[in-house]
Write a protein that holds these residues in place. Structure first.
Motif, PDB file in Angstrom:
ATOM      1  N   ARG A  42      11.344  -4.187  -2.974  1.00  0.00           N
ATOM      2  CA  ARG A  42      10.089  -4.944  -3.031  1.00  0.00           C
ATOM      3  C   ARG A  42       9.021  -4.076  -3.678  1.00  0.00           C
ATOM      4  O   ARG A  42       9.041  -2.860  -3.493  1.00  0.00           O
ATOM      5  CB  ARG A  42       9.635  -5.316  -1.608  1.00  0.00           C
ATOM      6  CG  ARG A  42      10.626  -6.138  -0.830  1.00  0.00           C
ATOM      7  CD  ARG A  42      10.735  -7.529  -1.437  1.00  0.00           C
ATOM      8  NE  ARG A  42      11.759  -8.320  -0.783  1.00  0.00           N
ATOM      9  CZ  ARG A  42      11.517  -9.183   0.189  1.00  0.00           C
ATOM     10  NH1 ARG A  42      10.293  -9.335   0.640  1.00  0.00           N
ATOM     11  NH2 ARG A  42      12.501  -9.896   0.702  1.00  0.00           N
ATOM     12  N   PRO A  43       8.055  -4.680  -4.361  1.00  0.00           N
ATOM     13  CA  PRO A  43       6.961  -3.874  -4.916  1.00  0.00           C
ATOM     14  C   PRO A  43       6.159  -3.241  -3.781  1.00  0.00           C
ATOM     15  O   PRO A  43       6.113  -3.761  -2.668  1.00  0.00           O
ATOM     16  CB  PRO A  43       6.113  -4.891  -5.691  1.00  0.00           C
ATOM     17  CG  PRO A  43       6.518  -6.227  -5.168  1.00  0.00           C
ATOM     18  CD  PRO A  43       7.929  -6.102  -4.688  1.00  0.00           C
ATOM     19  N   TRP A  44       5.506  -2.121  -4.096  1.00  0.00           N
ATOM     20  CA  TRP A  44       4.788  -1.366  -3.066  1.00  0.00           C
ATOM     21  C   TRP A  44       3.387  -1.909  -2.791  1.00  0.00           C
ATOM     22  O   TRP A  44       2.641  -1.322  -2.013  1.00  0.00           O
ATOM     23  CB  TRP A  44       4.680   0.102  -3.479  1.00  0.00           C
ATOM     24  CG  TRP A  44       5.979   0.856  -3.411  1.00  0.00           C
ATOM     25  CD1 TRP A  44       6.665   1.394  -4.461  1.00  0.00           C
ATOM     26  CD2 TRP A  44       6.759   1.177  -2.241  1.00  0.00           C
ATOM     27  NE1 TRP A  44       7.812   2.018  -4.014  1.00  0.00           N
ATOM     28  CE2 TRP A  44       7.899   1.899  -2.662  1.00  0.00           C
ATOM     29  CE3 TRP A  44       6.604   0.909  -0.874  1.00  0.00           C
ATOM     30  CZ2 TRP A  44       8.861   2.372  -1.774  1.00  0.00           C
ATOM     31  CZ3 TRP A  44       7.568   1.379   0.011  1.00  0.00           C
ATOM     32  CH2 TRP A  44       8.689   2.099  -0.437  1.00  0.00           C
ATOM     33  N   THR A  45       3.019  -3.026  -3.443  1.00  0.00           N
ATOM     34  CA  THR A  45       1.631  -3.504  -3.277  1.00  0.00           C
ATOM     35  C   THR A  45       1.309  -3.883  -1.830  1.00  0.00           C
ATOM     36  O   THR A  45       0.219  -3.610  -1.347  1.00  0.00           O
ATOM     37  CB  THR A  45       1.343  -4.708  -4.189  1.00  0.00           C
ATOM     38  OG1 THR A  45       2.521  -5.522  -4.225  1.00  0.00           O
ATOM     39  CG2 THR A  45       0.959  -4.277  -5.589  1.00  0.00           C
ATOM     40  N   VAL A  46       2.264  -4.515  -1.122  1.00  0.00           N
ATOM     41  CA  VAL A  46       1.992  -4.913   0.274  1.00  0.00           C
ATOM     42  C   VAL A  46       1.719  -3.657   1.111  1.00  0.00           C
ATOM     43  O   VAL A  46       0.799  -3.617   1.928  1.00  0.00           O
ATOM     44  CB  VAL A  46       3.172  -5.717   0.866  1.00  0.00           C
ATOM     45  CG1 VAL A  46       2.960  -5.968   2.360  1.00  0.00           C
ATOM     46  CG2 VAL A  46       3.320  -7.040   0.126  1.00  0.00           C
ATOM     47  N   LEU A  47       2.521  -2.600   0.863  1.00  0.00           N
ATOM     48  CA  LEU A  47       2.317  -1.341   1.592  1.00  0.00           C
ATOM     49  C   LEU A  47       0.923  -0.784   1.288  1.00  0.00           C
ATOM     50  O   LEU A  47       0.208  -0.343   2.191  1.00  0.00           O
ATOM     51  CB  LEU A  47       3.381  -0.319   1.187  1.00  0.00           C
ATOM     52  CG  LEU A  47       3.185   1.073   1.812  1.00  0.00           C
ATOM     53  CD1 LEU A  47       3.375   1.022   3.323  1.00  0.00           C
ATOM     54  CD2 LEU A  47       4.130   2.099   1.201  1.00  0.00           C
ATOM     55  N   ALA A  48       0.543  -0.815   0.015  1.00  0.00           N
ATOM     56  CA  ALA A  48      -0.770  -0.266  -0.371  1.00  0.00           C
ATOM     57  C   ALA A  48      -1.894  -0.987   0.368  1.00  0.00           C
ATOM     58  O   ALA A  48      -2.826  -0.350   0.878  1.00  0.00           O
ATOM     59  CB  ALA A  48      -0.953  -0.390  -1.883  1.00  0.00           C
TER      60      ALA A  48
END
Length: 509
Positions: A47-53
């Motif tokens: 998954r892209p890291w945007t949710v984590l960011a």
């Protein structure tokens, strides 16, 4: 920094539990309490890291917002003309509401859309931060801080569950490790940032700085966090009577302790607030026994490791946060440090906490968790005795630094065994409730620590004058040493005697 630690351990503890729950367990010879993970647990689609960011940005706001305020306390006190006995409310209002609301926040993010709860919490938090900066009176600022606390209670559990449900396998482990790092770094960063911002601009900016960060996180979050289908829960699923009783009871208890500084221990004011608190907390336990969907399932009390771990967590967090509150006032009032110098003065403490956690992880391979926790508490108590000797003529390097470093090591040593043992053997279906329970102990400890130590300290003198602050500091730390001894004895008596083996979460049975 006071409750930054709150953030730090918050994060580190959570990361430890969740790593324990989600890291793959390779068949433990002692029979792991967790089932072996299914294939999707390993590595799902990347998954892209945007949710984590976005989740980390929210957590940074929550963590910094406590630590940042501590270094600015004397400045805010002078600006709004708040007397010494009432300064603690700026810290306590925030931690009390986030502590009281955590169980409900966790329940809401389980029942409703995690995305919705997270974005609501973030919106409220950003708005309350901006309002805090514009506050013109003590009451306005304390009310805005309380709203920030409630929104933090929505943000933390929903951010964490977004991470654990979005990522799998190696990605999830990386994400949870970063969550822990952010909390620990928040300790030093918050105190320094608070000091720098207060010194170079004005105290209002420590709140306003959250505005742009919150708005950007909201815009990115709205676009990147996937909507999830959720059934509409009924109101009965939320256990609102239970939530109201627990928040009310904890607020009344903190208020009673905080009011002793101005009204005295045996005043009608204090006694009535204590009685109200007792009634509400008993009502909470009664409601939980009969509720169809309790906020807090009564069987949790039977989990000895979790209950003893939470009690020790409450004690050590109270000592830590209360100590930092007293030290930051002492350093600025008695030693005449600026907010920025105070931030720098706390750096050795943050490093010592990190050293303590490293030492504890090493020791856990060789001795029982309860021994590590008890030794850490004795070390903390020894540091409190050293600090209690500092007087009006104290010098930082001679009178405060040794105590600060020793206390940091002791505190760091306690958090690790508590995090590891509390969650061992709890099935993943109950991980949310259990970590909510542990974190509630953590937040309530933070609020009570400031309230108790400042109430005891204020019996010796006013925190706003040099002589008064020095006397108050001595009495506060004498009390801290006694509390540390009592909690150490409890840890030895009640915490698990089994050694921890292999990965966090496996215990000898």
């Amino acid at each position: 920094m006071s409750d930054t630690h709150h953030g730090a351990t918050h994060a580190a503890t959570h990361a430890a539990h969740h790593a324990a729950h989600h890291a793959p367990h390779h068949g433990s010879p002692h029979g792991s309490p967790h089932p072996a993970p299914g294939p999707e647990e390993e590595d799902g689609p990347r998954r892209p890291w945007t949710v984590l960011a976005v989740a980390l940005a929210a957590q940074i706001l929550v963590v910094l917002d406590i630590s940042v305020v501590n270094t600015a306390l004397p400045t805010i006190g002078r600006s709004l003309d708040i007397d010494g006995g009432n300064l603690q409310w700026l810290v306590t209002a925030y931690v009390m509401m986030s502590g009281g609301g955590l169980l409900l926040g966790g329940r809401l993010s389980d029942l409703l859309s995690r995305r919705g709860v997270f974005l609501t919490g973030l919106t409220l938090f950003t708005a309350a931060s901006i309002v805090s900066g514009f506050a013109g009176s003590t009451q306005e600022l304390i009310a805005a801080r309380a709203v920030q606390g409630l929104s933090a209670a929505l943000l933390t559990p929903s951010a964490l569950s977004l991470i654990t449900t979005t990522y799998a396998g190696a990605q999830r482990r990386t994400a949870l490790a970063l969550w822990g790092v952010v909390g620990s770094l928040g300790v030093a960063a918050g105190v320094l940032l608070g000091g720098a911002v207060t010194t170079w601009t004005s105290w209002q900016f420590i709140f306003w700085i959250n505005g742009p960060v919150g708005v950007v996180a909201l815009l990115v979050g709205t676009r990147t966090i996937a909507k999830e289908p959720v059934a509409r829960p009924r109101l009965a699923d939320l256990d609102l009577p239970g939530a109201t009783a627990v928040i009310g009871g904890l607020v009344a208890l903190t208020y009673a302790l905080g009011a002793t500084a101005t009204h005295g221990w045996w005043s009608a004011h204090t006694v009535v607030a204590m009685a109200v608190s007792a009634v509400l907390l008993v009502a909470f336990l009664t409601v939980e026994r009969s509720a169809a969907k309790p906020l807090f399932p009564p069987h949790v009390w039977k989990l000895k490791a979790l209950v003893s771990g939470t009690a020790v967590m409450l004690g050590i967090t109270g000592l830590l946060v209360g100590a930092v509150f007293l030290i930051s006032i002492f350093v600025q009032t008695v030693l005449g440090y600026t907010a920025l110098q105070t931030g720098v003065a706390f750096l050795p403490f943050a490093l010592a906490i990190t050293a303590g956690t490293v030492a504890a992880r090493h020791l856990l391979g060789h001795v029982a968790p309860r021994v590590v926790a008890a030794v850490g508490l004795v070390v903390t108590g020894t540091a409190a005795v050293l600090l209690s000797v500092a007087g009006a003529g104290a010098e930082y390097a001679v009178d405060l630094l040794p105590g600060l470093v020793i206390m940091g090591v002791g505190v760091g040593m306690v958090f690790v065994p508590v995090s590891v043992t509390s969650m061992a053997g709890i099935p993943s279906s109950h991980a949310g409730v259990a970590s909510g329970f542990l974190m509630t102990g953590h937040e309530v400890g933070a609020a009570l620590g400031v309230a108790v130590l400042s109430a005891v300290a204020s019996t010796a003198g006013s925190l706003a004058t040099v002589e008064g602050a020095a006397d108050a500091f001595r009495r506060g730390f004498t009390c801290a040493a006694v509390i540390a001894a009592v909690v150490a004895a409890y840890a030895l008596w009640r915490m698990p005697a089994q050694r921890v083996t292999g990965a966090i979460g496996h215990m000898h049975h």
